[in-house]
Write an enzyme that holds these catalytic residues in place. Sequence first.
Site, PDB file in Angstrom:
ATOM      1  N   TYR A   1      41.032  79.439  64.751  1.00 38.63           N
ATOM      2  CA  TYR A   1      40.420  79.128  63.457  1.00 38.63           C
ATOM      3  C   TYR A   1      40.613  80.287  62.472  1.00 38.63           C
ATOM      4  CZ  TYR A   1      37.418  76.951  60.043  1.00 38.63           C
ATOM      5  OH  TYR A   1      36.960  76.371  58.881  1.00 38.63           O
TER       6      TYR A   1
ATOM      7  N   LYS B   1      44.510  74.529  58.072  1.00 39.98           N
ATOM      8  CA  LYS B   1      45.680  75.376  58.307  1.00 39.98           C
ATOM      9  C   LYS B   1      46.801  75.201  57.277  1.00 39.98           C
ATOM     10  CE  LYS B   1      44.138  77.587  61.680  1.00 39.98           C
ATOM     11  NZ  LYS B   1      43.405  78.633  61.004  1.00 39.98           N
TER      12      LYS B   1
ATOM     13  N   HIS C   1      33.050  84.168  55.461  1.00 35.64           N
ATOM     14  CA  HIS C   1      32.258  83.462  56.467  1.00 35.64           C
ATOM     15  C   HIS C   1      32.564  84.014  57.852  1.00 35.64           C
ATOM     16  CE1 HIS C   1      31.139  79.540  54.133  1.00 35.64           C
ATOM     17  NE2 HIS C   1      30.933  80.626  53.431  1.00 35.64           N
TER      18      HIS C   1
ATOM     19  N   PRO D   1      43.936  68.034  57.928  1.00 32.90           N
ATOM     20  CA  PRO D   1      43.141  69.112  57.326  1.00 32.90           C
ATOM     21  C   PRO D   1      42.062  69.705  58.233  1.00 32.90           C
ATOM     22  CG  PRO D   1      42.492  66.987  56.439  1.00 32.90           C
ATOM     23  CD  PRO D   1      43.704  66.740  57.286  1.00 32.90           C
TER      24      PRO D   1
ATOM     25  N   TYR E   1      31.692  71.153  60.867  1.00 33.29           N
ATOM     26  CA  TYR E   1      32.582  70.055  61.276  1.00 33.29           C
ATOM     27  C   TYR E   1      31.753  69.198  62.228  1.00 33.29           C
ATOM     28  CZ  TYR E   1      36.570  72.892  59.643  1.00 33.29           C
ATOM     29  OH  TYR E   1      37.464  73.636  58.901  1.00 33.29           O
TER      30      TYR E   1
HETATM   31  C1  PHB Z   1      37.640  72.076  52.114  1.00 39.05           C
HETATM   32  O1  PHB Z   1      36.725  72.832  51.741  1.00 39.05           O
HETATM   33  O2  PHB Z   1      38.197  71.303  51.331  1.00 39.05           O
HETATM   34  C2  PHB Z   1      38.040  72.099  53.529  1.00 39.05           C
HETATM   35  C3  PHB Z   1      37.504  73.047  54.380  1.00 39.05           C
HETATM   36  C4  PHB Z   1      37.868  73.057  55.702  1.00 39.05           C
HETATM   37  C5  PHB Z   1      38.767  72.133  56.181  1.00 39.05           C
HETATM   38  C6  PHB Z   1      39.335  71.196  55.328  1.00 39.05           C
HETATM   39  C7  PHB Z   1      38.957  71.171  53.994  1.00 39.05           C
HETATM   40  O3  PHB Z   1      39.113  72.137  57.488  1.00 39.05           O
END
Ligand code: PHB
Length: 389
Positions: free
Chosen positions: A384, A297, A73, A293, A201
């Site tokens: 990120y 990280k 990505h 989460p 997000y």
């Molecule tokens: C996930 O795909 O479970 C996932 C992706 C990004 C995050 C947290 C969890 O920041």
Amino acid sequence: MTRTQVVIVGAGPAGLLLGQLLHKEGIDTLILERRSAEYVGGRIRAGVLEQGTVDVLEHAGVASRLRSEGLVHDGVEIGFRGRRHRIDLKALTGKAVTVYGQTEVTHDLMNARAASGAPSVYEAEDVALHGLDGSSARVTYTHRGVAHEVSCDFVAGCDGFHGVSRRSIPASLLKIFERVYPFGWLGLLADVRPPWNELIYASSDRGFALASMRSPTRVRCYVQCSLDDRVENWSDEQFWDEFRRRIGEEFASQVPTVPSLEKSIAPLRSFVAEPMRYGRLFLAGDAAHIVPPTGAKGLNLAVSDVLYLYEALRGHYRERSASSLDDYSPRCLRRIWRAERFSWWMTSQLHSQPEDAFGLRMQQTELEYLFDSHAAQISMAENYVGLPF
Ligand code: PHB
Ligand code: APR
């Protein structure tokens, strides 16, 4: 009593990866895991890998499936008040991230361990660490009702937040830093083609939501929930309804109500224990630190700890270097605190706490600044994709 060079407590990604790297270096290890192999292989966790993590997995020789199945990505999206803003990771930093589930990383590592012939004991009960501050350490455990004892040079505490390793360090020698957030994440895994191309997000008046994926046919989605909420309170239908309300109009109409393969609630926590070494014991991964989460990280930090521990042990055994072991904890903590800062920042900017009016204005101002400022975008993007290992 048997003997090995390094006892690794815990067969999560940290313990398994360390075992693989040390095996390639000719250093003997024994992995002791409390749960069964099926349980460890079935856990659903996050799934965004930094390039540094991919490089370490390559070096460990466990990246062939990741190379073919991982989704690269180049960007990530931030949703705010129904609009979406793309952070072009590739243009801003020259780097991308790879979407590949932690469950898959764990499978690849378990297969490599099995192929290497190096020993692992699953369902090892009552693991206890002895002589950590002496001239040699011992680890005792019970397996199928039989008591065992192993002597070793070092113990790698890779047994996660609830493990025995951190608790084996005298409390007076540890400094704990912690923040518990007043909300959790309800996550749902489902087999459906993701309508989004990149992760979103989303901050909304109803709370945070994350649109993620595991593969071209599997989505992973989350909604912010209250800490006392329970999975049983959420039917799949209710989850999708709430997710649609938060993710923004464009995708709301494209998300079908598909049955869940898994649903779970996780609390959000920031936690660091310093230092990460006590005599012959070295902590790595969730045993020493937790990040919320938001930002993905956790696994990446576990991998950088393990790389540093592998390099420290290699320095010790190969070059008889005394300083390599001493450098381990400070080297880890420098990177950990930066990831803690970023995860705390992402979490604070995107979740709702409606009772905090000043905080709401700060969130709004932060996000608008991010969308308007190239400098702010570079800062977010470089964190990120992952700060250098
Ligand atoms: C996930 O795909 O479970 C996932 C992706 C990004 C995050 C947290 C969890 O920041
Ligand atoms: N004895 C033996 N094994 C134990 C003990 C114990 N007393 N306590 C815990 N364990 C095992 C757990 O069963 C688990 O399999 O240690 C393992 C720790 O694995 P993880 O929790 O996955 O931690 P880690 O390997 O550090 O991986 C970090 O996992 O939680 C995510 O966000 C985190 O992605 C990050 C990654």
